[in-house]
Motif scaffolding. Sequence first.
Motif, PDB file in Angstrom:
ATOM      1  N   GLU A 295     -34.435  -3.289 -18.602  1.00  0.00           N
ATOM      2  CA  GLU A 295     -35.392  -3.303 -17.499  1.00  0.00           C
ATOM      3  C   GLU A 295     -35.365  -4.640 -16.767  1.00  0.00           C
ATOM      4  O   GLU A 295     -35.391  -4.689 -15.532  1.00  0.00           O
ATOM      5  CB  GLU A 295     -36.799  -3.020 -18.034  1.00  0.00           C
TER       6      GLU A 295
ATOM      7  N   THR B 197     -39.049  -0.971  -9.402  1.00  0.00           N
ATOM      8  CA  THR B 197     -37.775  -0.996 -10.123  1.00  0.00           C
ATOM      9  C   THR B 197     -37.961  -0.637 -11.587  1.00  0.00           C
ATOM     10  O   THR B 197     -37.148   0.095 -12.167  1.00  0.00           O
ATOM     11  CB  THR B 197     -37.118  -2.383 -10.010  1.00  0.00           C
TER      12      THR B 197
ATOM     13  N   LEU C 154     -40.295   1.300 -12.859  1.00  0.00           N
ATOM     14  CA  LEU C 154     -40.529   2.742 -12.927  1.00  0.00           C
ATOM     15  C   LEU C 154     -39.215   3.512 -12.765  1.00  0.00           C
ATOM     16  O   LEU C 154     -38.945   4.466 -13.493  1.00  0.00           O
ATOM     17  CB  LEU C 154     -41.511   3.162 -11.839  1.00  0.00           C
ATOM     18  N   SER C 155     -38.414   3.089 -11.806  1.00  0.00           N
ATOM     19  CA  SER C 155     -37.146   3.767 -11.540  1.00  0.00           C
ATOM     20  C   SER C 155     -36.193   3.642 -12.720  1.00  0.00           C
ATOM     21  O   SER C 155     -35.492   4.603 -13.062  1.00  0.00           O
ATOM     22  CB  SER C 155     -36.501   3.164 -10.287  1.00  0.00           C
TER      23      SER C 155
ATOM     24  N   HIS D 281     -36.807   3.417 -15.949  1.00  0.00           N
ATOM     25  CA  HIS D 281     -37.170   4.289 -17.067  1.00  0.00           C
ATOM     26  C   HIS D 281     -37.091   5.776 -16.687  1.00  0.00           C
ATOM     27  O   HIS D 281     -36.939   6.621 -17.571  1.00  0.00           O
ATOM     28  CB  HIS D 281     -38.570   3.938 -17.563  1.00  0.00           C
ATOM     29  N   ARG D 282     -37.170   6.069 -15.392  1.00  0.00           N
ATOM     30  CA  ARG D 282     -37.064   7.455 -14.946  1.00  0.00           C
ATOM     31  C   ARG D 282     -35.625   7.944 -15.010  1.00  0.00           C
ATOM     32  O   ARG D 282     -35.370   9.116 -15.288  1.00  0.00           O
ATOM     33  CB  ARG D 282     -37.589   7.573 -13.515  1.00  0.00           C
ATOM     34  N   ASP D 283     -34.685   7.046 -14.759  1.00  0.00           N
ATOM     35  CA  ASP D 283     -33.271   7.434 -14.722  1.00  0.00           C
ATOM     36  C   ASP D 283     -32.424   6.319 -15.317  1.00  0.00           C
ATOM     37  O   ASP D 283     -32.037   5.379 -14.623  1.00  0.00           O
ATOM     38  CB  ASP D 283     -32.844   7.725 -13.281  1.00  0.00           C
TER      39      ASP D 283
ATOM     40  N   HIS E  32     -28.785   5.256 -13.804  1.00  0.00           N
ATOM     41  CA  HIS E  32     -29.008   4.991 -12.395  1.00  0.00           C
ATOM     42  C   HIS E  32     -27.728   4.673 -11.639  1.00  0.00           C
ATOM     43  O   HIS E  32     -27.618   4.933 -10.446  1.00  0.00           O
ATOM     44  CB  HIS E  32     -29.990   3.830 -12.228  1.00  0.00           C
TER      45      HIS E  32
END
Length: 216
Positions: A74, A104, A106-107, A109-111, A114
């Motif tokens: 992260e 960033t 949030l993004s 951990h969502r994907d 990436h």
Amino acid sequence: MAADVVGLLDALGVSRAHVVGASMGGMIAQVMAALYPSRVLSLASLMSTTGRRGKGRTSLRLLRHMFSRGARTELQAIERRVRLFATIGSSDFEQDVNEIRRATALSFHRDLDHREGRRRQYKAVRAAGDRTGQLAQITAPTVVIHGTTDLMCHYSGGEATAAAISGVQFVLIEGMGHDFPPDAWPVIIDAIAENTSHLARASGGFADESGVAGDG
């Protein structure tokens, strides 16, 4: 992806909507307005382009960011995104760095894959091709918004988009890059609101389309 947006409207029971898209989202919004005119009340295309060669080109200064190794943590993702927006962000407006960090995280951990997402986006942009002729079919009230210091998509892309659509309003914001700095929000929001008001003036009031637009 334009068809996906129409499918979403169907699922929500919304017959028509004011459509706003930025960057590749602007491309999707353009295609939607061209191919599904009965579903689009108005169009706002931000920091986007027509796909014509030589228009909206990306600065060579961004190559080191575009081809850098993907983040494994992260913290790495946040540091990478902050560096990227220090380059593509607005030169004359203050950035909300805390918001960049929050989004960033949030993004990330969502994907977790990436980097593959970036590849798919690049392929989608290339596959869209030159849409200049398609954009000439757009009849919805349209505003095109771009910044003068956009290194990701040069403002010539916005100029080309505005030239391709009849009766368009073109708003060029001095010192804005490929981002949405808070101090530029009033100009952006006013331009979008003014564009939607064209429909209201033509119809003598705001259209009530399944709650999409009202008297406010």
